[in-house]
Design a protein around this motif. Structure first.
Motif, mmCIF file in Angstrom:
data_model
loop_
_atom_site.group_PDB
_atom_site.id
_atom_site.type_symbol
_atom_site.label_atom_id
_atom_site.label_comp_id
_atom_site.label_asym_id
_atom_site.label_seq_id
_atom_site.Cartn_x
_atom_site.Cartn_y
_atom_site.Cartn_z
ATOM 1 N N ARG A 1 0.719 -1.194 -0.116
ATOM 2 C CA ARG A 1 0.078 -0.116 0.101
ATOM 3 C C ARG A 1 0.888 1.390 -0.174
ATOM 4 O O ARG A 1 0.652 2.407 -0.785
ATOM 5 C CB ARG A 1 -0.805 0.032 1.201
ATOM 6 C CG ARG A 1 -1.745 1.199 1.344
ATOM 7 C CD ARG A 1 -2.712 1.331 2.601
ATOM 8 N NE ARG A 1 -1.871 1.328 3.493
ATOM 9 C CZ ARG A 1 -1.673 0.497 4.749
ATOM 10 N NH1 ARG A 1 -2.420 -0.596 4.795
ATOM 11 N NH2 ARG A 1 -0.759 0.815 5.799
ATOM 12 N N ASN A 2 2.093 1.254 0.693
ATOM 13 C CA ASN A 2 2.945 2.189 1.073
ATOM 14 C C ASN A 2 3.462 2.657 -0.398
ATOM 15 O O ASN A 2 3.667 3.860 -0.738
ATOM 16 C CB ASN A 2 3.670 2.306 2.188
ATOM 17 C CG ASN A 2 3.265 2.106 3.283
ATOM 18 O OD1 ASN A 2 2.034 2.708 3.504
ATOM 19 N ND2 ASN A 2 3.806 1.531 4.414
ATOM 20 N N LYS B 1 3.959 6.027 -5.519
ATOM 21 C CA LYS B 1 3.874 6.347 -6.764
ATOM 22 C C LYS B 1 3.038 7.339 -7.155
ATOM 23 O O LYS B 1 3.207 8.063 -8.034
ATOM 24 C CB LYS B 1 3.309 4.906 -7.410
ATOM 25 C CG LYS B 1 4.480 3.796 -7.281
ATOM 26 C CD LYS B 1 3.762 2.554 -8.172
ATOM 27 C CE LYS B 1 4.544 1.314 -8.285
ATOM 28 N NZ LYS B 1 4.280 0.236 -8.562
ATOM 29 N N GLU B 2 1.931 7.566 -6.211
ATOM 30 C CA GLU B 2 1.194 8.595 -6.454
ATOM 31 C C GLU B 2 1.952 10.000 -6.301
ATOM 32 O O GLU B 2 1.543 11.122 -6.903
ATOM 33 C CB GLU B 2 -0.062 8.725 -5.400
ATOM 34 C CG GLU B 2 -1.158 7.712 -5.741
ATOM 35 C CD GLU B 2 -1.690 8.003 -7.071
ATOM 36 O OE1 GLU B 2 -2.067 9.200 -7.022
ATOM 37 O OE2 GLU B 2 -2.140 7.140 -7.897
ATOM 38 N N ASP C 1 3.699 17.864 -9.148
ATOM 39 C CA ASP C 1 4.709 18.580 -9.829
ATOM 40 C C ASP C 1 5.824 18.808 -8.752
ATOM 41 O O ASP C 1 5.675 18.810 -7.729
ATOM 42 C CB ASP C 1 4.155 19.778 -10.544
ATOM 43 C CG ASP C 1 3.569 20.836 -9.630
ATOM 44 O OD1 ASP C 1 4.297 20.934 -8.472
ATOM 45 O OD2 ASP C 1 2.902 21.558 -10.153
ATOM 46 N N ASP C 2 6.989 19.299 -9.396
ATOM 47 C CA ASP C 2 8.205 19.459 -8.543
ATOM 48 C C ASP C 2 8.139 20.559 -7.517
ATOM 49 O O ASP C 2 8.393 20.576 -6.322
ATOM 50 C CB ASP C 2 9.450 19.872 -9.527
ATOM 51 C CG ASP C 2 9.884 18.600 -10.196
ATOM 52 O OD1 ASP C 2 9.829 17.553 -9.768
ATOM 53 O OD2 ASP C 2 10.589 19.078 -11.109
ATOM 54 N N ARG C 3 7.273 21.654 -7.980
ATOM 55 C CA ARG C 3 6.981 22.659 -7.007
ATOM 56 C C ARG C 3 5.972 22.036 -5.684
ATOM 57 O O ARG C 3 6.388 22.605 -4.624
ATOM 58 C CB ARG C 3 6.184 23.874 -7.657
ATOM 59 C CG ARG C 3 5.925 24.953 -6.661
ATOM 60 C CD ARG C 3 5.400 26.227 -7.578
ATOM 61 N NE ARG C 3 4.715 27.216 -6.744
ATOM 62 C CZ ARG C 3 3.971 27.985 -7.261
ATOM 63 N NH1 ARG C 3 3.593 28.152 -8.509
ATOM 64 N NH2 ARG C 3 3.623 29.051 -6.279
ATOM 65 N N ARG D 1 11.758 14.981 -6.484
ATOM 66 C CA ARG D 1 11.350 13.906 -7.312
ATOM 67 C C ARG D 1 12.426 12.745 -7.074
ATOM 68 O O ARG D 1 12.044 11.505 -6.933
ATOM 69 C CB ARG D 1 11.007 14.229 -8.984
ATOM 70 C CG ARG D 1 10.846 13.386 -9.518
ATOM 71 C CD ARG D 1 10.172 13.735 -10.963
ATOM 72 N NE ARG D 1 9.265 14.859 -10.818
ATOM 73 C CZ ARG D 1 7.862 14.806 -10.559
ATOM 74 N NH1 ARG D 1 7.591 13.434 -10.399
ATOM 75 N NH2 ARG D 1 7.188 15.822 -10.455
ATOM 76 N N GLY D 2 13.793 13.074 -7.047
ATOM 77 C CA GLY D 2 14.533 12.104 -6.715
ATOM 78 C C GLY D 2 14.428 11.433 -5.558
ATOM 79 O O GLY D 2 14.844 10.262 -5.223
ATOM 80 N N ASP D 3 13.987 12.293 -4.372
ATOM 81 C CA ASP D 3 13.870 11.589 -3.039
ATOM 82 C C ASP D 3 12.759 10.448 -3.317
ATOM 83 O O ASP D 3 12.937 9.432 -2.598
ATOM 84 C CB ASP D 3 13.415 12.641 -2.125
ATOM 85 C CG ASP D 3 14.395 13.628 -1.693
ATOM 86 O OD1 ASP D 3 15.553 13.499 -1.827
ATOM 87 O OD2 ASP D 3 13.979 14.709 -0.997
ATOM 88 N N VAL D 4 11.862 10.849 -3.951
ATOM 89 C CA VAL D 4 10.541 9.944 -4.049
ATOM 90 C C VAL D 4 10.948 8.649 -4.932
ATOM 91 O O VAL D 4 10.732 7.564 -4.372
ATOM 92 C CB VAL D 4 9.317 10.494 -4.687
ATOM 93 C CG1 VAL D 4 8.189 9.567 -4.848
ATOM 94 C CG2 VAL D 4 9.045 11.633 -3.851
#
Length: 92
Positions: A38-39, A44-45, A50-52, A61-64
């Motif tokens: 689930r996590n 993925k969501e 957006d980056d802002r 985005r790199g962290d995610v």
């Protein structure tokens, strides 16, 4: 002793010895697997943001992506929270 009785005794012994007990048992492992699944879906969501917006919540985005591609044995959301704390952000 019948086969049925032996099987029931083995099941009772497993339960008494903690094989199915909370934390290390089959039910607990299944629960952790489903939570990680689930996590990962929730991570993925975050990639749809957006980056802002990601920056507003203290992420890149790199962290995610990094958290998403952790091993399947670990929980990427925990890794992401730890990374976020190391960047100096507090949970709200």
């Amino acid at each position: 002793m019948s086969t049925m009785k032996i099987g029931m005794d083995k099941t009772a012994a497993r339960h008494r010895h903690g094989e199915w007990s909370e934390g290390n048992g089959l039910v607990a492992r299944l629960g952790r697997f489903l939570a990680r699944r689930r996590n990962r879906s929730e991570l993925k969501e975050l990639l749809r943001y957006d980056d802002r917006l990601l920056a507003d919540i203290g992420l890149t985005r790199g962290d995610v992506e990094w958290a998403l591609y952790q091993t399947h044995d670990s929980d990427g959301t925990e890794a992401l929270a730890s990374l976020r704390r190391s960047h100096g952000h507090r949970a709200r």
